[in-house]
Scaffold this motif. Structure first.
Motif, PDB file in Angstrom:
ATOM      1  N   GLU A   1      38.934  34.714   7.096  1.00  0.00           N
ATOM      2  CA  GLU A   1      37.798  35.647   6.728  1.00  0.00           C
ATOM      3  C   GLU A   1      38.236  36.675   5.942  1.00  0.00           C
ATOM      4  OE1 GLU A   1      35.803  36.279  10.156  1.00  0.00           O
ATOM      5  OE2 GLU A   1      34.854  34.190  10.410  1.00  0.00           O
ATOM      6  N   ILE A   2      39.079  37.587   6.368  1.00  0.00           N
ATOM      7  CA  ILE A   2      39.784  38.615   5.837  1.00  0.00           C
ATOM      8  C   ILE A   2      40.419  38.175   4.225  1.00  0.00           C
ATOM      9  CG2 ILE A   2      41.377  40.389   5.979  1.00  0.00           C
ATOM     10  CD1 ILE A   2      38.953  40.950   7.650  1.00  0.00           C
ATOM     11  N   LEU A   3      41.211  37.400   4.444  1.00  0.00           N
ATOM     12  CA  LEU A   3      42.031  36.874   3.213  1.00  0.00           C
ATOM     13  C   LEU A   3      41.019  36.208   2.130  1.00  0.00           C
ATOM     14  CD1 LEU A   3      45.074  35.046   4.727  1.00  0.00           C
ATOM     15  CD2 LEU A   3      44.995  37.299   3.535  1.00  0.00           C
ATOM     16  N   LEU A   4      40.079  35.604   2.468  1.00  0.00           N
ATOM     17  CA  LEU A   4      38.924  35.299   1.498  1.00  0.00           C
ATOM     18  C   LEU A   4      38.381  36.390   0.826  1.00  0.00           C
ATOM     19  CD1 LEU A   4      37.798  32.704  -0.013  1.00  0.00           C
ATOM     20  CD2 LEU A   4      36.101  32.587   2.053  1.00  0.00           C
ATOM     21  N   ALA A   5      37.793  37.320   1.704  1.00  0.00           N
ATOM     22  CA  ALA A   5      37.340  38.462   1.252  1.00  0.00           C
ATOM     23  C   ALA A   5      38.057  39.096   0.068  1.00  0.00           C
ATOM     24  CB  ALA A   5      36.754  39.439   2.292  1.00  0.00           C
ATOM     25  N   GLN A   6      39.322  39.444   0.707  1.00  0.00           N
ATOM     26  CA  GLN A   6      40.422  40.086  -0.307  1.00  0.00           C
ATOM     27  C   GLN A   6      40.394  39.061  -1.654  1.00  0.00           C
ATOM     28  OE1 GLN A   6      44.309  40.385   1.061  1.00  0.00           O
ATOM     29  NE2 GLN A   6      43.573  41.435   2.825  1.00  0.00           N
ATOM     30  N   ILE A   7      40.424  37.859  -1.694  1.00  0.00           N
ATOM     31  CA  ILE A   7      40.389  37.055  -2.986  1.00  0.00           C
ATOM     32  C   ILE A   7      39.226  37.056  -3.710  1.00  0.00           C
ATOM     33  CG2 ILE A   7      40.591  34.709  -3.926  1.00  0.00           C
ATOM     34  CD1 ILE A   7      42.187  34.191  -1.293  1.00  0.00           C
ATOM     35  N   LYS A   8      37.988  37.287  -2.937  1.00  0.00           N
ATOM     36  CA  LYS A   8      36.794  37.304  -3.770  1.00  0.00           C
ATOM     37  C   LYS A   8      36.512  38.647  -4.269  1.00  0.00           C
ATOM     38  CE  LYS A   8      34.303  33.293  -2.014  1.00  0.00           C
ATOM     39  NZ  LYS A   8      33.224  32.962  -0.950  1.00  0.00           N
TER      40      LYS A   8
ATOM     41  N   VAL B   1      40.096  28.403  -2.150  1.00  0.00           N
ATOM     42  CA  VAL B   1      40.637  28.021  -0.807  1.00  0.00           C
ATOM     43  C   VAL B   1      42.002  27.550  -0.670  1.00  0.00           C
ATOM     44  CG1 VAL B   1      40.281  25.954   0.636  1.00  0.00           C
ATOM     45  CG2 VAL B   1      38.085  27.082  -0.139  1.00  0.00           C
ATOM     46  N   LYS B   2      42.538  27.104  -2.162  1.00  0.00           N
ATOM     47  CA  LYS B   2      43.829  26.876  -1.937  1.00  0.00           C
ATOM     48  C   LYS B   2      44.721  28.013  -1.856  1.00  0.00           C
ATOM     49  CE  LYS B   2      44.110  22.387  -4.377  1.00  0.00           C
ATOM     50  NZ  LYS B   2      44.423  21.498  -5.527  1.00  0.00           N
TER      51      LYS B   2
END
Length: 310
Positions: free
Chosen positions: A214-221, A235-236
């Motif tokens: 969740e945290i890493l996806l938020a960072q990416i977005k 996702v990759k």
């Protein structure tokens, strides 16, 4: 809510983020410290692991290994000053505490303090501690201890920096010779240097993985350069970052510090071939003196207050 200098100071010590970023995070989360940490992580402004912070406690970590190499214990005893931590009488006392924790049935420090002191059973551990405080002349406390009883294998220990960091490790193997003993010591030194949290990915809790995703996806977005990338690419990227993080916190997947061409897993495989039997790490405990304890620093608090304009 009024965001105080003390709150900003605490968040900065937990995350390593800048003071103004900490102030903004606290304002956005209405002063909730845990949510503020996550806020900063989602913005890519804080590390995955909370930092130990500005450590107040002095003292040392010490370990004890039984003669048969089957039982190991590790203990942290704190003092007020580094001067006392280097005192020979204090160090002898900590060694005696470590030896007693290897034999104790106590489940926690409170229970341990209530049991008889092994070197003078007319006293409790608490009473002996009080006596040492009177002799040395400053406050001391037994902060924590842990012990390991080996099954198929043996235990080893490593103390670094005169007691700043201590490690106990259980090695699972049917062979106990110079090859496996040296490997165990090397692994203990690896743990001291690289501070893994788990032996392998299999030990990592599912809720930790969910939370990190969740945290890493938020960072990416939150990174504008990723705004036009399709979901499958995001996702990759997420899984790649998670895999990199796991390699840092899982012992066997770390780069082996004494040979950068190997992982710890590969090093253990080589040791197993040399020993003629499988050699693996079952578990370990790593203590660092004062980790997680906050240091009182009026000058630092004043610095924060000035920058906040209070």
């Amino acid at each position: 809510m009024n965001i105080t200098a003390g709150m900003v100071k605490e968040l900065r010590e937990l995350t390593g983020a800048g003071m103004m970023d900490c102030k903004k995070a606290l304002a956005a989360t209405e002063g909730d410290m845990d949510k503020a940490v996550e806020f900063l992580r989602e913005k890519g402004l804080a590390a995955a692991e909370k930092k130990a912070g500005r450590i107040a406690a002095e003292g040392i970590v010490d370990a004890y290994i039984s003669e048969d190499g089957k039982i190991a214990s590790i203990v942290e005893v704190n003092s007020e000053t580094d001067f006392v931590a280097k005192n020979e009488k204090f160090r002898e006392y900590v060694a005696a505490v470590a030896a007693q924790t290897a034999k104790t049935k106590a489940a926690n420090v409170d229970e341990f303090l209530a049991e008889p002191w092994a070197l003078d059973t007319s006293l409790s551990v608490q009473e002996e501690l009080s006596s040492m405080i009177a002799v040395i002349g400053e406050n001391m406390n037994i902060r924590r201890f842990e012990k390991i009883e080996a099954g198929n294998g043996f235990v080893t220990s490593y103390i670094h920096g005169g007691g700043r960091i201590g490690i106990i490790v259980e090695v699972e193997t049917s062979v106990n010779n110079d090859v496996t003993k040296e490997a165990a010591k090397n692994i203990a030194m690896q743990i001291a240097a690289m501070s893994p949290k788990y032996v392998s990915e299999a030990e990592v809790p599912a809720d930790y993985l969910t939370h990190e995703r969740e945290i890493l996806l938020a960072q990416i977005k939150n990174d504008p350069s990723n705004s036009k990338k399709p979901e499958n690419i995001l996702v990759k990227m997420l899984e790649g970052r998670l895999k990199k993080e796991l390699k840092e916190i899982c012992l066997v997947d770390q780069v082996y510090v004494k040979d950068g061409d190997l992982s710890v897993r590969q090093y253990l495989a080589n040791v197993s071939k040399e020993a003629g039997a499988p050699v693996s790490v079952k578990r370990f405990v790593r203590y660092e003196t004062g980790e997680g304890l906050e240091k009182k620093s009026e000058d630092f608090a004043e610095e924060v207050a000035k920058q906040m304009g209070n």
